[in-house]
Design a protein around this motif. Structure first.
Motif, PDB file in Angstrom:
ATOM      1  N   LEU A   1       0.815  -1.219   0.000  1.00  0.00           N
ATOM      2  CA  LEU A   1       0.000   0.000   0.000  1.00  0.00           C
ATOM      3  C   LEU A   1       0.848   1.267   0.000  1.00  0.00           C
ATOM      4  O   LEU A   1       0.422   2.296  -0.519  1.00  0.00           O
ATOM      5  N   GLU A   2       2.028   1.192   0.574  1.00  0.00           N
ATOM      6  CA  GLU A   2       2.901   2.364   0.663  1.00  0.00           C
ATOM      7  C   GLU A   2       3.275   2.908  -0.710  1.00  0.00           C
ATOM      8  O   GLU A   2       3.561   4.077  -0.853  1.00  0.00           O
ATOM      9  N   ARG A   3       3.254   2.046  -1.722  1.00  0.00           N
ATOM     10  CA  ARG A   3       3.650   2.469  -3.068  1.00  0.00           C
ATOM     11  C   ARG A   3       2.492   2.495  -4.060  1.00  0.00           C
ATOM     12  O   ARG A   3       2.676   2.912  -5.202  1.00  0.00           O
ATOM     13  N   ALA A   4       1.349   2.025  -3.652  1.00  0.00           N
ATOM     14  CA  ALA A   4       0.218   1.900  -4.576  1.00  0.00           C
ATOM     15  C   ALA A   4      -0.559   3.204  -4.698  1.00  0.00           C
ATOM     16  O   ALA A   4      -0.552   4.039  -3.803  1.00  0.00           O
ATOM     17  N   SER A   5      -1.242   3.349  -5.823  1.00  0.00           N
ATOM     18  CA  SER A   5      -2.098   4.515  -6.040  1.00  0.00           C
ATOM     19  C   SER A   5      -3.282   4.101  -6.907  1.00  0.00           C
ATOM     20  O   SER A   5      -3.295   3.022  -7.504  1.00  0.00           O
ATOM     21  N   GLY A   6      -4.276   4.987  -6.949  1.00  0.00           N
ATOM     22  CA  GLY A   6      -5.427   4.777  -7.813  1.00  0.00           C
ATOM     23  C   GLY A   6      -6.215   3.519  -7.491  1.00  0.00           C
ATOM     24  O   GLY A   6      -6.410   3.161  -6.330  1.00  0.00           O
ATOM     25  N   GLY A   7      -6.645   2.846  -8.552  1.00  0.00           N
ATOM     26  CA  GLY A   7      -7.462   1.646  -8.402  1.00  0.00           C
ATOM     27  C   GLY A   7      -6.744   0.513  -7.694  1.00  0.00           C
ATOM     28  O   GLY A   7      -7.360  -0.237  -6.930  1.00  0.00           O
ATOM     29  N   ALA A   8      -5.439   0.390  -7.934  1.00  0.00           N
ATOM     30  CA  ALA A   8      -4.676  -0.666  -7.265  1.00  0.00           C
ATOM     31  C   ALA A   8      -4.659  -0.431  -5.759  1.00  0.00           C
ATOM     32  O   ALA A   8      -4.774  -1.376  -4.974  1.00  0.00           O
ATOM     33  N   ARG A   9      -4.532   0.825  -5.360  1.00  0.00           N
ATOM     34  CA  ARG A   9      -4.540   1.149  -3.928  1.00  0.00           C
ATOM     35  C   ARG A   9      -5.886   0.790  -3.297  1.00  0.00           C
ATOM     36  O   ARG A   9      -5.940   0.204  -2.222  1.00  0.00           O
ATOM     37  N   ARG A  10      -6.964   1.127  -3.992  1.00  0.00           N
ATOM     38  CA  ARG A  10      -8.303   0.822  -3.468  1.00  0.00           C
ATOM     39  C   ARG A  10      -8.479  -0.691  -3.310  1.00  0.00           C
ATOM     40  O   ARG A  10      -8.989  -1.160  -2.299  1.00  0.00           O
TER      41      ARG A  10
ATOM     42  N   THR B   1     -11.303  -6.995  18.918  1.00  0.00           N
ATOM     43  CA  THR B   1     -11.783  -5.616  18.811  1.00  0.00           C
ATOM     44  C   THR B   1     -10.762  -4.730  18.104  1.00  0.00           C
ATOM     45  O   THR B   1     -11.121  -3.906  17.253  1.00  0.00           O
ATOM     46  N   VAL B   2      -9.490  -4.896  18.436  1.00  0.00           N
ATOM     47  CA  VAL B   2      -8.433  -4.119  17.783  1.00  0.00           C
ATOM     48  C   VAL B   2      -8.476  -4.354  16.271  1.00  0.00           C
ATOM     49  O   VAL B   2      -8.444  -3.413  15.476  1.00  0.00           O
ATOM     50  N   TRP B   3      -8.571  -5.616  15.870  1.00  0.00           N
ATOM     51  CA  TRP B   3      -8.583  -5.948  14.443  1.00  0.00           C
ATOM     52  C   TRP B   3      -9.895  -5.531  13.782  1.00  0.00           C
ATOM     53  O   TRP B   3      -9.902  -5.116  12.618  1.00  0.00           O
ATOM     54  N   ALA B   4     -11.004  -5.605  14.503  1.00  0.00           N
ATOM     55  CA  ALA B   4     -12.287  -5.161  13.944  1.00  0.00           C
ATOM     56  C   ALA B   4     -12.250  -3.655  13.675  1.00  0.00           C
ATOM     57  O   ALA B   4     -12.771  -3.188  12.648  1.00  0.00           O
ATOM     58  N   ASN B   5     -11.647  -2.902  14.572  1.00  0.00           N
ATOM     59  CA  ASN B   5     -11.519  -1.453  14.354  1.00  0.00           C
ATOM     60  C   ASN B   5     -10.670  -1.158  13.120  1.00  0.00           C
ATOM     61  O   ASN B   5     -10.989  -0.266  12.330  1.00  0.00           O
ATOM     62  N   GLN B   6      -9.586  -1.913  12.946  1.00  0.00           N
ATOM     63  CA  GLN B   6      -8.731  -1.726  11.774  1.00  0.00           C
ATOM     64  C   GLN B   6      -9.487  -2.099  10.499  1.00  0.00           C
ATOM     65  O   GLN B   6      -9.345  -1.439   9.472  1.00  0.00           O
ATOM     66  N   THR B   7     -10.286  -3.157  10.551  1.00  0.00           N
ATOM     67  CA  THR B   7     -11.103  -3.559   9.402  1.00  0.00           C
ATOM     68  C   THR B   7     -12.012  -2.422   8.982  1.00  0.00           C
ATOM     69  O   THR B   7     -12.096  -2.074   7.792  1.00  0.00           O
ATOM     70  N   LEU B   8     -12.681  -1.828   9.956  1.00  0.00           N
ATOM     71  CA  LEU B   8     -13.600  -0.737   9.668  1.00  0.00           C
ATOM     72  C   LEU B   8     -12.872   0.470   9.087  1.00  0.00           C
ATOM     73  O   LEU B   8     -13.324   1.077   8.117  1.00  0.00           O
ATOM     74  N   GLU B   9     -11.717   0.806   9.650  1.00  0.00           N
ATOM     75  CA  GLU B   9     -10.948   1.939   9.135  1.00  0.00           C
ATOM     76  C   GLU B   9     -10.545   1.713   7.669  1.00  0.00           C
ATOM     77  O   GLU B   9     -10.687   2.595   6.825  1.00  0.00           O
ATOM     78  N   LEU B  10     -10.053   0.519   7.375  1.00  0.00           N
ATOM     79  CA  LEU B  10      -9.634   0.218   6.004  1.00  0.00           C
ATOM     80  C   LEU B  10     -10.817   0.228   5.037  1.00  0.00           C
ATOM     81  O   LEU B  10     -10.693   0.692   3.902  1.00  0.00           O
ATOM     82  N   ALA B  11     -11.938  -0.267   5.482  1.00  0.00           N
ATOM     83  CA  ALA B  11     -13.140  -0.271   4.636  1.00  0.00           C
ATOM     84  C   ALA B  11     -13.550   1.162   4.300  1.00  0.00           C
ATOM     85  O   ALA B  11     -13.907   1.456   3.152  1.00  0.00           O
ATOM     86  N   HIS B  12     -13.484   2.053   5.285  1.00  0.00           N
ATOM     87  CA  HIS B  12     -13.783   3.476   5.030  1.00  0.00           C
ATOM     88  C   HIS B  12     -12.780   4.069   4.051  1.00  0.00           C
ATOM     89  O   HIS B  12     -13.148   4.787   3.127  1.00  0.00           O
ATOM     90  N   ARG B  13     -11.509   3.777   4.263  1.00  0.00           N
ATOM     91  CA  ARG B  13     -10.472   4.338   3.391  1.00  0.00           C
ATOM     92  C   ARG B  13     -10.586   3.815   1.970  1.00  0.00           C
ATOM     93  O   ARG B  13     -10.216   4.506   1.017  1.00  0.00           O
ATOM     94  N   ALA B  14     -11.118   2.599   1.809  1.00  0.00           N
ATOM     95  CA  ALA B  14     -11.331   2.041   0.472  1.00  0.00           C
ATOM     96  C   ALA B  14     -12.585   2.632  -0.164  1.00  0.00           C
ATOM     97  O   ALA B  14     -12.842   2.407  -1.338  1.00  0.00           O
ATOM     98  N   ASP B  15     -13.348   3.383   0.618  1.00  0.00           N
ATOM     99  CA  ASP B  15     -14.599   3.988   0.151  1.00  0.00           C
ATOM    100  C   ASP B  15     -15.532   2.921  -0.419  1.00  0.00           C
ATOM    101  O   ASP B  15     -16.096   3.073  -1.493  1.00  0.00           O
TER     102      ASP B  15
END
Length: 147
Positions: A38-47, A74-88
């Motif tokens: 993810l550190e190097r990805a952009s655009g559709g690949a990043r999503r 719970t820690v991992w569930a919170n991370q799941t939710l954050e990533l899902a939001h960031r993926a829009d």
């Protein structure tokens, strides 16, 4: 991305045969590798990487729930939710929220022969020896931040 999805399918099958404690380290290492990509990805690949990272976090959530380590779940569930939001990804956000709610409300402890028994929404149970630390047995870890 196909590779990571195939690995996820394999992990779901392996969970049935091996149990969650054997899979947690592998799932976490693969998640961390995706984060590095993810550190190097952009655009559709990043999503798409964000989506697959969320899927790995979701699996880690379930595996920790299955071991009885609800703190790590719970820690991992919170991370799941954050990533899902960031993926829009509205569907992934909905799925993550549902899993968080089920994890929070779908487990209960009851005494059984001197042991705590964790009963999940599927009806599966896992006996945990009294005084044992499920976190220690499962090797509790925090997800690496996906930036």
């Amino acid at each position: 991305m196909d590779y990571f999805h195939q690995q996820l399918d394999g992990h779901h099958h392996a969970d049935v045969m091996l149990g969650p404690r054997h899979l947690i380290p592998t799932v976490i290492v693969q998640y961390e590798f995706i984060v590095r990509l993810l550190e190097r990805a952009s655009g559709g690949a990043r999503r798409r990487l964000l989506q697959v990272a969320a899927a790995y976090c979701g699996l880690a959530t379930w595996l920790y729930q299955d071991t009885g380590d609800l703190g790590q779940a719970t820690v991992w569930a919170n991370q799941t939710l954050e990533l899902a939001h960031r993926a829009d990804d509205a569907q992934l956000v909905s799925h993550a929220l549902t899993n968080k709610a089920m994890g929070r409300d779908g487990r209960r402890r009851r005494a059984f022969d001197g042991r705590a028994v964790l009963v999940g929404p599927s009806g599966r149970s896992a006996a945990v020896p009294e005084g044992a630390s499920a976190s220690h047995a499962a090797g509790g870890t925090r997800p690496r931040d996906a930036r």
